[in-house]
Enzyme design. Structure first.
Site, mmCIF file in Angstrom:
data_model
loop_
_atom_site.group_PDB
_atom_site.id
_atom_site.type_symbol
_atom_site.label_atom_id
_atom_site.label_comp_id
_atom_site.label_asym_id
_atom_site.label_seq_id
_atom_site.Cartn_x
_atom_site.Cartn_y
_atom_site.Cartn_z
ATOM 1 N N HIS A 308 0.860 -1.183 0.000
ATOM 2 C CA HIS A 308 0.000 0.000 0.000
ATOM 3 C C HIS A 308 0.892 1.228 0.000
ATOM 4 C CE1 HIS A 308 -3.108 2.865 1.186
ATOM 5 N NE2 HIS A 308 -3.950 1.971 0.725
ATOM 6 N N ASP A 365 -7.944 -5.357 0.082
ATOM 7 C CA ASP A 365 -8.454 -6.198 -0.995
ATOM 8 C C ASP A 365 -8.020 -7.651 -0.884
ATOM 9 O OD1 ASP A 365 -9.930 -4.286 -2.317
ATOM 10 O OD2 ASP A 365 -8.165 -3.470 -3.315
#
Ligand code: CMC
Length: 431
Positions: A308, A365
């Site tokens: 991320h 996700d």
């Protein structure tokens, strides 16, 4: 107390500029470079905006080092445990949790706006039966603009409020019709006796010939995923919505731009890509091969659902979803071999120096697709589900931007590296 400043000196010209440093409530202070070009004649260069605060915002705060996420000051853990998506949407837009009367009014108004214009249903017929749902979603969201010419004056706060209500209210209908169209099923009108998430599930999955009885475990799991996806500060799709909106564009077109951006697999499309990857891995004994591929610089494969831009620690949303996924599979007595592969992949990656040294952890996700899959939602509908939830954040951020006294069109600059000035050469004389 003297104000903190940063002094920038251009050694070539000897010119100096003193830039104020603004302190937010939390997070890194921000150097105000508004006058940099005026005073020094230089731009900043920050590809991917790794060090750029593009706006002031009071909606969401995240601390990537500590793995913290808050909306309007409330931790994501508390919201996930105690709230509902519709309440979180209210919070994002209005800044405060609603009291009972405010919430009842909010629920009522969202129900009242839940239907879409009947002509819009025909728009779907133009798509191929196997069109990707995100391609359909970006188009149908933009097409909503055509029904509300007279109520999208962005400088009218009442129009803005109405637009926010319509976006949140209509997304379940817009998204469910995509699934129904692709499956050859008739469209279903909203049923206002059901709550927001149950109604969405009803419009998606009910059978014309049978009564629809929602599974409360599935509804709660969906609601949780919607809460966790509702907003996430200035990510790519939200920044796109803001940038589009800064040009005073129609708000539905702004949301459609957000949908288009979310589609990418570096962003919201990762939930679909994770399932594809886990399916391709197929068996825990193949995991190491995929981990090795992710580490190989000559291979552009990345572990989907890992890493991320901001979180350099476990994504707090992933932590909640991982547990929820575990609970859901147990409660529904489902054997989900992909969940076992995901857990093992996570274990192997988190013990690997490549992932440790780069602080690459599972993101939101990584496990969300497994919940969607357990709820029988087809893989290509995962990102539209994300978009449904994120539309609450997009519209809240759009409203905040328009109310900001510093609001003006977004217009980044560039470092030009193209050809030198040259004369035009007629086609007959070109080499
Ligand atoms: N697998 C393998 N290596 C990775 C991964 C990954 N998933 N993510 C980052 N890296 C490596 C990358 O190669 C780089 O290595 P090096 O320093 O040796 O060049 C280092 O880690 C830093 O990566 P980066 O590309 O500078 O990181 P970024 O902040 O630009 O990208 C990201 C963030 C999310 C796009 C990226 O981590 C990624 O592609 N992840 C997979 C896709 C994904 O899961 N996306 C969902 C993001 S969360 C939900 C959302 O945003 O909607």
């Amino acid at each position: 107390m003297t104000m903190r400043t940063v002094i920038i000196t251009d050694k070539a010209t000897g010119k100096t500029v003193e830039c104020p440093v603004h302190e937010g409530r939390y997070g890194a202070p921000v150097v105000d470079l508004k006058n940099l070009y005026k005073d020094l004649g230089v731009f900043t260069f920050d590809p991917g905006y790794g060090s750029t605060a593009a706006c002031r915002s009071g909606i969401t705060y995240l601390d990537g080092e500590e793995g913290v996420l808050m909306h309007r000051g409330y931790s994501i853990e508390h919201l996930a445990e105690k709230s509902t998506f519709l309440e979180v949407a209210y919070l994002l837009i209005n800044g405060e949790l609603p009291n009972q009367q405010q919430f009842d009014e909010w629920v009522h108004v969202i129900k009242m706006h839940g239907m879409t214009h009947e002509h819009l249903s025909r728009f779907y017929q133009g798509f191929r039966y196997d069109a990707h749902p995100m391609s359909m979603l970006s188009s149908v969201v933009a097409s909503v603009a055509s029904y509300y010419h007279n109520t999208t004056d962005i400088y009218n706060p009442e129009h803005r409020r109405l637009t926010a209500q319509r976006v949140i209210a209509k997304m379940p209908s817009l998204v469910s019709k995509i699934y129904r169209y692709g499956s050859g099923l008739p469209f279903v009108y909203p049923d206002n006796s059901r709550n927001y998430v149950e109604n969405f599930s009803y419009m998606m999955f009910s059978w014309p010939t049978e009564p629809y009885i929602a599974n409360p475990v599935a509804i709660r799991a969906l609601d949780l995923l919607f809460i966790l996806h509702a907003d996430h500060e200035q990510n790519a799709s939200t920044s796109t919505v803001r940038l589009a909106g800064s040009a005073e564009t129609n708000p539905y077109a702004c949301i459609a731009a957000g949908v288009a951006t979310l589609w990418g697999k570096a962003h919201g499309g990762a939930n679909e890509a994770v399932i594809d990857m886990l399916t391709e891995i197929g068996d825990p004994k193949n995991i190491q091969k995929f981990v090795d591929r992710a580490k190989n610089k000559d291979d552009n494969f990345r572990l989907m659902g890992f890493g991320h831009r901001v979180y350099k620690n476990y994504d707090p949303r992933a932590k909640i979803i991982r547990q929820a996924c575990h609970d859901l599979l147990n409660e529904m007595h489902l054997n989900q071999p992909l969940f076992d592969i995901a857990m093992e992949l996570e274990r192997i990656a988190l013990e690997d120096d490549y992932f440790i040294s780069r602080k690459l952890y599972p993101n939101v996700d990584f496990y969300s697709g497994l919940i969607y899959q357990a709820l029988n939602i087809p893989t290509n509908m995962f990102t539209p589900m994300f978009a449904l939830a994120r539309s609450a954040g997009w519209i809240a951020q759009w409203m905040e931007m328009l109310a900001d006294p510093d609001f003006r069109i977004g217009r980044p600059r560039q470092l030009y590296i193209g050809a030198e000035k040259r004369d035009y050469v007629g086609i007959a004389d070109r080499k």
